[in-house]
Design a protein around this motif. Structure first.
Motif, PDB file in Angstrom:
ATOM      1  N   TRP A  27      29.783  48.389  42.924  1.00 49.52           N
ATOM      2  CA  TRP A  27      30.500  47.616  41.989  1.00 49.52           C
ATOM      3  C   TRP A  27      31.694  48.352  41.500  1.00 49.52           C
ATOM      4  O   TRP A  27      32.901  47.904  41.649  1.00 49.52           O
ATOM      5  N   LEU A  28      31.647  49.753  40.754  1.00 55.39           N
ATOM      6  CA  LEU A  28      32.797  50.410  40.481  1.00 55.39           C
ATOM      7  C   LEU A  28      33.553  50.545  41.564  1.00 55.39           C
ATOM      8  O   LEU A  28      35.146  50.682  41.403  1.00 55.39           O
ATOM      9  N   SER A  30      34.405  48.798  44.070  1.00 52.00           N
ATOM     10  CA  SER A  30      35.056  47.594  44.356  1.00 52.00           C
ATOM     11  C   SER A  30      36.227  47.353  43.506  1.00 52.00           C
ATOM     12  O   SER A  30      37.082  46.583  43.780  1.00 52.00           O
ATOM     13  N   LYS A  31      36.102  47.927  42.241  1.00 50.04           N
ATOM     14  CA  LYS A  31      36.901  47.815  41.346  1.00 50.04           C
ATOM     15  C   LYS A  31      37.999  48.903  41.591  1.00 50.04           C
ATOM     16  O   LYS A  31      38.952  48.851  40.654  1.00 50.04           O
ATOM     17  N   GLN A  47      41.946  52.666  33.164  1.00 48.00           N
ATOM     18  CA  GLN A  47      42.600  51.337  33.087  1.00 48.00           C
ATOM     19  C   GLN A  47      43.748  51.121  33.948  1.00 48.00           C
ATOM     20  O   GLN A  47      43.870  50.245  34.844  1.00 48.00           O
ATOM     21  N   ASN A  50      42.368  51.033  37.558  1.00 46.75           N
ATOM     22  CA  ASN A  50      41.881  49.593  37.945  1.00 46.75           C
ATOM     23  C   ASN A  50      43.081  48.803  38.350  1.00 46.75           C
ATOM     24  O   ASN A  50      43.037  48.083  39.376  1.00 46.75           O
ATOM     25  N   LYS A  51      44.146  48.949  37.151  1.00 48.74           N
ATOM     26  CA  LYS A  51      45.424  48.199  37.577  1.00 48.74           C
ATOM     27  C   LYS A  51      45.978  48.311  38.855  1.00 48.74           C
ATOM     28  O   LYS A  51      46.220  47.359  39.723  1.00 48.74           O
ATOM     29  N   HIS A  53      44.590  49.468  41.672  1.00 49.27           N
ATOM     30  CA  HIS A  53      43.790  48.766  42.764  1.00 49.27           C
ATOM     31  C   HIS A  53      43.815  47.440  42.686  1.00 49.27           C
ATOM     32  O   HIS A  53      44.105  46.775  43.866  1.00 49.27           O
ATOM     33  N   THR A  54      44.170  46.682  41.723  1.00 53.32           N
ATOM     34  CA  THR A  54      44.207  45.192  41.626  1.00 53.32           C
ATOM     35  C   THR A  54      45.434  44.808  42.310  1.00 53.32           C
ATOM     36  O   THR A  54      45.513  43.998  43.028  1.00 53.32           O
TER      37      THR A  54
END
Length: 113
Positions: A27-28, A30-31, A47, A50-51, A53-54
């Motif tokens: 899960w981590l 994938s994020k 943070q 994550n941003k 990656h998104t």
């Protein structure tokens, strides 16, 4: 009598823990988060990771080539444990700036539609 053997309950608990750990790691990943550096870097960098990656996975069509280069460079630095330990939280500001720009673009696109 051998006391080193696990009982069935202990074996089941260990097996479930391994399954849970694997699910959490997947899960981590994938994020866009690295499980090796998760506890070693400041929250602001997590943070930003994550941003980044998104943005790269979901909003790549809105990014310029320079923004993509900046985001990939940041992700590369965070993924490397040696470089990551030397990063300061302020290095995440470029990612946050790009994220804000993309949010504004999305808002304008949704408002116009």
């Amino acid at each position: 009598m051998n006391n080193n053997k696990l009982t069935q309950a202990q074996y089941d608990i260990q097996r479930q823990q391994r399954k849970d750990l694997l699910a959490t790691d997947l899960w981590l990943k994938s994020k866009g988060l690295n499980t090796c550096t998760l506890t070693k870097i400041p929250t602001k960098l997590l943070q930003a990771q994550n941003k980044a990656h998104t943005l790269l996975t979901q909003h790549a069509n809105l990014l310029t080539k320079e923004q993509i280069k900046t985001l990939r460079n940041f992700k590369r630095k965070v993924a490397n444990t040696q470089i990551c330990s030397k990063l300061k939280p302020e290095s995440a500001n470029a990612v946050f700036k790009i994220s804000t720009q993309i949010k504004r673009q999305l808002h304008r696109l949704n408002k116009a539609a």
